[in-house]
Design an enzyme around this catalytic site. Structure first.
Site, PDB file in Angstrom:
ATOM      1  CG  ASP A  57      -2.161 -13.987   5.312  1.00  0.00           C
ATOM      2  OD1 ASP A  57      -3.083 -14.606   4.586  1.00  0.00           O
ATOM      3  OD2 ASP A  57      -1.880 -12.747   5.081  1.00  0.00           O
ATOM      4  NE  ARG A  60      -3.812  -2.153   2.261  1.00  0.00           N
ATOM      5  CZ  ARG A  60      -3.790  -3.753   2.044  1.00  0.00           C
ATOM      6  NH1 ARG A  60      -2.516  -4.570   1.866  1.00  0.00           N
ATOM      7  NH2 ARG A  60      -4.849  -4.490   2.030  1.00  0.00           N
TER       8      ARG A  60
HETATM    9  C1  S3P Z   1      -4.118  -8.998   2.519  1.00  0.00           C
HETATM   10  C2  S3P Z   1      -5.443  -9.624   2.681  1.00  0.00           C
HETATM   11  C3  S3P Z   1      -5.561 -11.210   2.977  1.00  0.00           C
HETATM   12  C4  S3P Z   1      -4.240 -11.713   3.130  1.00  0.00           C
HETATM   13  C5  S3P Z   1      -3.048 -11.459   2.272  1.00  0.00           C
HETATM   14  C6  S3P Z   1      -2.933  -9.993   2.158  1.00  0.00           C
HETATM   15  C7  S3P Z   1      -4.167  -7.540   2.119  1.00  0.00           C
HETATM   16  O1  S3P Z   1      -6.486 -11.653   1.784  1.00  0.00           O
HETATM   17  O2  S3P Z   1      -4.628 -13.192   3.191  1.00  0.00           O
HETATM   18  O3  S3P Z   1      -1.958 -12.227   2.396  1.00  0.00           O
HETATM   19  O4  S3P Z   1      -2.771  -7.187   1.988  1.00  0.00           O
HETATM   20  O5  S3P Z   1      -5.204  -6.899   1.952  1.00  0.00           O
HETATM   21  P1  S3P Z   1      -7.855 -11.513   1.752  1.00  0.00           P
HETATM   22  O6  S3P Z   1      -8.350 -10.159   2.060  1.00  0.00           O
HETATM   23  O7  S3P Z   1      -8.226 -12.016   0.333  1.00  0.00           O
HETATM   24  O8  S3P Z   1      -8.510 -12.615   2.732  1.00  0.00           O
END
Ligand code: S3P
Length: 441
Positions: free
Chosen positions: A323, A33
């Protein structure tokens, strides 16, 4: 991108314990981000603690190829981004290669929908199997035009020059990536874009948008913003990734005689499910020196070994630890009594099918693990050791590496190159903390 050689193996000898102080690399979600918002801001953004993993480098290269001048990352993780403003990106001359990174592909789908030019986004074999309809369908209702394969998977061709309209979207799954994709498209949309989540998910996008001076309103489980504003450059200090710290939390919990401090870990409440779950299992975790760094809470985490108990994992903690389940399954495999996870079908569409791949690995090590459609049942037993197929999933590889601390036989893990997507230097850091781990190939 550095496409992984399937041949890279970890070989980990059984036994040992973790001690001392470690600092794991920067947070992956925040690092992605920082590049996206820094590139689209007016002015120069300075980032420190940037994660130099392949996933975040894919995002960085994508913005460079759209004309953003980005300096670094330096060896210590400093990045300087000369923002071009929300409307300053240029058409890239090639496809954007998102490598293994679902976060890049999904968040960029939203951002690219608001540009004046077409972009094609590709990914590696794993990313090319991951579901994208969860973003392309709501983005289409905002007016975006995105072409995917008939299965709704990458490559994605995002058409430019479309006028976007804000929507009010009730998200069917708890996904920060979907929420973020829509909010980022919302920057370019007419009127208000709002997303309602079925359960809280990581809120780094909302926090960072506010850090760039953009108004985002959170009311309960609904998040909304108005299109047409601007982002003002800022300074970002990326904390260590709690998802990377999780391997060490589990390792130090299961390995007798461990006493480890993990420094400067991001403890955003939308990310701390792993701490809550480990504590419910009886782990000895202390959260020390809580402080706030650039809009995100940070602490040092002290972990001492303890006898863990199996639990029924509360479903409300699932999105807050999404995660960390590969690592938590290893903790469960060394606990006393059964652990049951439900409500976690999202694990089947991560970098690998983490329910099946973890079950296969646990079974290969002698543990009774039964996959279910939305979770797993683990009955701990004799964890011997063996050969694990990580299926190129970084978190599977690192989880089984930690298991060796309590295994009775060596563990060999195949296909480990993708550990570099999120945790460059894992093997060296694990060895420093006390593991007997080496790479081959
Ligand atoms: C993330 C959101 C999660 C996570 C990924 C990173 C993010 O996925 O599993 O490793 O940076 O927004 P989801 O939002 O699809 O669950």
């Amino acid at each position: 991108m550095g496409h992984a050689s399937a041949a890279l193996q970890f070989i980990v000898q059984p036994g040992g314990h973790l001690q001392g102080r470690v600092r794991v690399p920067g947070d992956k979600s925040i690092s992605h981000r920082s590049i996206m918002l820094g590139s689209l801001a007016d002015g120069t953004t300075h980032v420190s603690g940037f994660l130099q993993g392949e996933d975040c480098l894919c995002t960085l290269k994508a913005f460079r190829s759209m004309g953003v001048d980005i300096e670094g990352p330096s060896a210590s993780g400093e990045v300087t981004i000369h923002g071009v403003g929300l409307h300053g990106l240029q058409a890239p001359s090639t496809d954007l290669d998102m490598g293994n990174s679902g976060t890049s592909m999904r968040l960029m789908s939203g951002l690219m929908s608001g540009q004046a030019f077409d972009v094609r986004m590709t990914g590696d074999a794993s990313l090319s199997k991951r579901p994208m309809k969860r973003v392309t369908v709501p983005l289409a209702s905002m007016g975006a035009v995105i072409e995917a394969t008939s299965a709704g998977t990458p490559p994605l061709l995002v058409r430019g020059g479309k006028a976007l309209q804000g929507i009010d979207y009730a998200m069917p799954m708890a996904s920060a990536q979907v929420k973020s994709s829509l909010l980022l498209a919302g920057l370019y949309a007419a009127g208000e874009t709002s997303v309602t989540e079925p359960a809280p998910t990581r809120d780094h996008t909302e926090r960072m948008l506010r850090g760039f001076g953009y108004e985002v309103v959170t009311e309960g489980n609904r998040i909304r913003l108005q299109g047409g504003g601007r982002l003002t450059a800022t300074t970002i200090d990326v904390p260590s990734d709690i998802s990377s710290a999780a391997f060490f939390m589990v390792g130090a919990s299961i390995a007798e005689g461990s006493d480890l401090i993990i420094e400067h870990v991001g403890i955003n409440p939308t990310r701390t499910g792993v701490i809550d779950i480990l504590r419910l299992m009886g782990a000895n975790l202390e959260v020390l020196n809580e402080r706030e760094v650039g809009g995100e809470p940070v602490a040092d985490i002290r972990v001492r070994s303890s006898a863990l108990q199996g639990i029924q994992i509360p479903e409300h903690l699932v999105p807050l630890a999404i995660d960390e389940f590969p690592a938590l399954f290893i903790a469960a495999a060394f606990a006393q009594g059964q652990t049951v996870l439900t409500g976690a079908e999202e694990l089947r569409v991560k970098e690998s099918d983490r329910i099946q791949v973890m079950a296969d690995g646990l079974i290969a090590c002698g543990v009774d693990a039964q996959p279910t459609p939305d979770g797993i049942v683990i009955n701990p037993g004799n964890f011997s050791g063996g050969t694990i197929e990580s299926h190129g999933d970084h978190r599977i590889a690192m989880s089984f590496a930690m298991a060796a601390l309590r295994a009775t036989q060596p563990i060999t893990i195949n296909d480990c190159a993708n550990v570099n997507t999120s945790f460059p230097g894992f093997v060296e850091l694990a060895a420093t903390a006390g593991m007997n781990i080496r790479t081959v190939g």
